[in-house]
Design a protein around this motif. Structure first.
Motif, mmCIF file in Angstrom:
data_model
loop_
_atom_site.group_PDB
_atom_site.id
_atom_site.type_symbol
_atom_site.label_atom_id
_atom_site.label_comp_id
_atom_site.label_asym_id
_atom_site.label_seq_id
_atom_site.Cartn_x
_atom_site.Cartn_y
_atom_site.Cartn_z
ATOM 1 N N ALA A 88 -38.178 85.689 15.274
ATOM 2 C CA ALA A 88 -36.865 85.593 15.752
ATOM 3 C C ALA A 88 -36.518 84.448 15.865
ATOM 4 O O ALA A 88 -37.020 83.532 15.982
ATOM 5 C CB ALA A 88 -36.900 86.471 16.845
ATOM 6 N N ASP A 89 -35.081 84.268 15.875
ATOM 7 C CA ASP A 89 -34.357 83.068 16.092
ATOM 8 C C ASP A 89 -33.841 83.096 17.360
ATOM 9 O O ASP A 89 -32.934 83.879 17.493
ATOM 10 C CB ASP A 89 -33.385 82.578 14.910
ATOM 11 C CG ASP A 89 -32.669 81.472 15.275
ATOM 12 O OD1 ASP A 89 -33.209 80.645 15.802
ATOM 13 O OD2 ASP A 89 -31.571 81.236 14.486
ATOM 14 N N ARG A 106 -37.826 78.956 16.570
ATOM 15 C CA ARG A 106 -38.373 80.112 16.112
ATOM 16 C C ARG A 106 -39.722 80.528 16.911
ATOM 17 O O ARG A 106 -40.365 79.956 17.508
ATOM 18 C CB ARG A 106 -38.995 79.623 14.595
ATOM 19 C CG ARG A 106 -39.682 80.703 13.846
ATOM 20 C CD ARG A 106 -40.307 80.344 12.751
ATOM 21 N NE ARG A 106 -41.794 79.373 13.068
ATOM 22 C CZ ARG A 106 -42.265 78.553 12.415
ATOM 23 N NH1 ARG A 106 -41.878 78.520 11.028
ATOM 24 N NH2 ARG A 106 -43.440 78.094 12.739
ATOM 25 N N GLY A 151 -34.013 91.926 19.897
ATOM 26 C CA GLY A 151 -33.320 92.252 18.778
ATOM 27 C C GLY A 151 -34.348 93.168 18.077
ATOM 28 O O GLY A 151 -33.990 93.642 16.638
ATOM 29 N N GLY A 185 -30.712 85.155 17.233
ATOM 30 C CA GLY A 185 -29.759 84.995 16.238
ATOM 31 C C GLY A 185 -30.298 86.061 15.102
ATOM 32 O O GLY A 185 -29.346 86.370 14.151
ATOM 33 N N SER A 186 -31.610 86.163 14.822
ATOM 34 C CA SER A 186 -31.933 87.013 13.751
ATOM 35 C C SER A 186 -33.165 87.598 13.976
ATOM 36 O O SER A 186 -34.095 86.798 14.839
ATOM 37 C CB SER A 186 -31.975 85.956 12.311
ATOM 38 O OG SER A 186 -32.919 84.999 12.391
ATOM 39 N N VAL A 187 -33.745 88.539 13.578
ATOM 40 C CA VAL A 187 -35.040 89.406 13.860
ATOM 41 C C VAL A 187 -35.600 89.666 12.587
ATOM 42 O O VAL A 187 -34.608 90.681 11.915
ATOM 43 C CB VAL A 187 -34.914 90.354 14.859
ATOM 44 C CG1 VAL A 187 -36.220 91.012 15.009
ATOM 45 C CG2 VAL A 187 -34.526 89.730 16.225
ATOM 46 N N THR A 188 -36.866 89.253 12.016
ATOM 47 C CA THR A 188 -37.234 89.545 10.666
ATOM 48 C C THR A 188 -38.498 90.342 11.060
ATOM 49 O O THR A 188 -39.579 89.641 11.308
ATOM 50 C CB THR A 188 -37.406 88.237 9.819
ATOM 51 O OG1 THR A 188 -36.183 87.675 9.936
ATOM 52 C CG2 THR A 188 -37.810 88.779 8.483
#
Length: 679
Positions: free
Chosen positions: A410-411, A416, A373, A398-401
């Motif tokens: 990332a999730d 995590r 991601g 699921g998410s990338v910060t």
């Protein structure tokens, strides 16, 4: 008929006609002598003629032809002078007009004809030279494609290039010009991109590669999907930029323009005073002629147009005269690392397993799951290796910060995943008890970018990614120093160990590592406070603040970036590092020519003034010398048009010499790319 019409409205029609009339005048004088003489005019005019040249105003047939020559050459000059006066501007044309009219009134027809004839020649030379110096722009316009072959309804159709629609498939055959900017969807070929990048060696193009309008196929067959047409092509943007740049005034030119506004009226006052005090009308008129600042006025623009035109031919776009002058003063160059000093194509080289419950494939699998991601350049080598080893991620996280300066979080699959440096672990409270810092430092010391991989609260391992140092990076540094740059500084977001490995390999003078974008800005500002004129070379993203702060912002490989072409102070169209020292050297050459031209113009005026007051310099001689100085200034500027592109080639002998001088190999060295820190 068309050729005559073209010549009739060309630059040389008036000087040629005026010159022929002068020759006829001399011929009539030779054949008839003083025949058909008549003394005409009021007594004051006859007296002025006697004072000027020892006789009354004897009007002969020869004088009639000489007067006609003065009228032919002088009419346009007088018109320009009047138009300038209407907008409250005292031009050089006014000085010549007054001198010519005054010479005519006192019966000095030869001086009137000579002054206007020589001045007309000067105008023709200036116009012709400006056209010559703009030849680079003309060449760019000439390479614009006229026709295109597109696929419509399953058939090949030849249409005008401007009729191609976005998204259409364009066929590029051997020897044809590429009519659009586009991406290759099928086929292979060799494309000559000299008109865009200045590089004469054809570039191999295959599927997914980009091509540019105006380039030429030297072999193969390509199918290209149009992504840029008409005014939206790279070639069109280059033409527009060069047009603007050649018309933009340098600071020196602006000063000369302001100076001439005061200088020209001053010459008129001096001439009037000299004529009244001495009682010699001819002296006053002669001062008007020799005081013309023609060479001074043209000295700057002709050099700027030539310099910017020469650079454009070599794939270097300089924003304008002001930026060209500033470039000549560059004493410090700050460079980004990734994609500038290195190739920008990193590969995964190491996977260090730190958790005894994990293996190599698991470390790679979790790293790939998180990087799926991410848009960061380092995601590509990780994902590529994961696919090669059969552990490619399914779907996206699921998410990338992104965590600026540290890495990403990332999730993925309900867990995590952290990928980054030690400060990232510390921020999320993960205890670094598996020797991650030691392993990361070892990789960094070897010139590789380390990325620690942690899942939930556990460190799994460290991944090492490396890039290749550009073959011409050490030579670029050497040539920058040779061109007068005192300091070359690396500004990178990578760790100190990695940055030092790269810096030592290429010969960087000063290294600043682990920088955030605002830190790069501060580094550039610090160099400026030290008295340096700073050029910043970067990618325009992480480096945007530093690029804006630097005296000169340089964009590398700008051919594929419309923003870079329009905004960079210097846009290097190709991806050749040696274009940077070439640009600086050319800027210095141009500014040197500008200074030489100013001195030539000023010295000529001073010498003529001395000659007038010492005796022996007439109006005709003064104008002849003046126009000679204009010609010298023009020829001096045209030296800039000589091709110096060959200087950018990196020969074997130069590589060997560079290796000998630096004690370092110049062959590609393994090094790092950027980490999740901004590079």
């Amino acid at each position: 008929m068309n050729a005559f019409r073209k010549w009739r409205y060309g630059n040389w029609f008036i000087p040629v006609v005026s010159g022929l009339l002068i020759l006829v005048s001399f011929g009539v004088e030779k054949l008839f002598g003083g025949s058909w003489n008549v003394t005409v005019g009021p007594q004051w005019w006859i007296d002025a003629g006697e004072h000027a040249h020892g006789s009354g105003h004897v009007f002969t047939l020869a004088n009639a032809f000489m007067l006609a020559a003065a009228i032919v050459a002088g009419y346009g000059i007088v018109v320009k002078a009047v138009r300038a006066l209407l907008v409250k501007f005292i031009s050089i044309d006014l000085l010549v007009s007054i001198a010519a009219i005054g010479a005519t009134l006192i019966g000095n027809f030869w001086e009137a004809a000579a002054v206007t004839f020589l001045f007309a020649i000067g105008h023709a030379l200036e116009a012709g030279t400006m056209n010559k110096t703009r030849a680079a722009l003309a060449e760019l316009v000439s390479v614009a494609p006229d026709v295109a072959v597109v696929m419509r309804d399953g058939e090949q159709v030849e249409i005008a290039a401007h009729q191609v629609r976005m998204g259409e498939i364009v066929l590029v055959k051997n020897g044809a010009k590429v009519p659009v900017d586009g991406q290759v969807v099928s086929g292979t070929g060799a494309i000559d991109e000299a008109s865009i990048t200045g590089e004469s060696i054809p570039v191999e193009k295959t599927k997914s590669d980009h091509v540019f309008a105006g380039t030429i196929s030297r072999g193969g067959f390509l199918q290209v999907v149009a992504t840029g047409i008409g005014a939206d092509t790279t070639l069109a943007r280059i033409i527009h930029r060069v047009e603007e740049a050649q018309d933009a005034k340098a600071k020196t030119q602006a000063f000369i323009d302001r100076f001439s506004k005061w200088y020209t009226p001053a010459v008129m006052v001096l001439a009037l005073a000299a004529g009244l005090i001495s009682g010699d009308v001819v002296l006053g008129l002669t001062l008007l002629v020799i005081g013309c600042p023609g060479a001074l006025v043209i000295s700057i623009p002709v050099a700027i147009v030539a310099g910017i035109g020469r650079s454009a031919r070599n794939g270097i776009l300089i924003k304008g005269g002001e930026y060209l002058e500033t470039s000549a003063k560059i004493s410090a160059v700050a460079v980004d690392k990734t994609g500038t000093l290195t190739e920008g194509r990193p590969v995964l080289t190491d996977i260090v397993v730190l958790n005894p419950e994990a293996d190599r494939r698991e470390v790679l699998r979790w790293a790939a799951a998180a990087e799926a991601g991410s848009e960061h350049p380092l995601a590509r080598p990780i994902l590529y290796t994961a696919r090669e080893e059969g552990v490619a991620p399914e779907g996206l996280p699921g998410s990338v910060t992104p965590v600026v300066g540290k890495g990403i979080v990332a999730d993925a699959h309900g867990k995590r995943v952290l990928i980054g440096n030690v400060p990232l672990l510390e921020q999320y409270g993960i205890v670094n008890d598996a020797g991650a810092a030691v392993a990361a430092n070892k990789l960094a010391a070897a010139g590789k970018t380390p990325m620690i991989v942690a899942v939930d609260e556990s460190v799994l391992g460290v991944i090492g990614v490396a890039d290749t140092i550009r073959e011409d990076a050490p030579e670029m540094i050497r040539r920058l120093h040779a061109s007068g740059v005192q300091k070359v500084v690396m500004l990178t977001g990578d760790t100190r160990l990695v940055a030092e490995a790269i810096g030592e390999a290429v010969g960087i003078d000063e290294i600043h590592a682990s920088l955030l974008p605002e830190d790069k800005l501060d580094a550039v500002a610090r160099l400026q406070r030290e008295g340096h004129t700073v050029a910043m070379v970067g990618d325009g993203v992480n480096d945007a603040p530093a690029l804006a702060t630097a005296d000169i912002g340089v964009a590398m490989g700008a051919a594929g970036s419309a923003v870079a072409v329009e905004t960079a102070d210097i846009a290097l169209m190709g991806d050749n590092l040696l274009k940077l020292p070439e640009a600086i050297s050319l800027a210095k050459r141009t500014v040197n020519v500008m200074r030489q031209n100013i001195w030539i113009a000023l010295i000529t005026v001073v010498v003529l003034l001395v000659g007038v007051f010492a005796g022996g310099v007439t109006m005709a001689i003064g104008m002849l010398v003046h126009e000679g100085s204009v010609l010298i200034v023009i020829l001096n500027a045209m030296r800039l048009l000589r091709n110096t592109q060959g200087a950018t080639a990196l020969s074997r002998s130069e590589r060997a010499r560079a290796a000998h001088e630096t004690g370092r190999p110049v062959e590609p060295a393994t090094a790092q790319s950027s980490s999740e820190l901004p590079s």
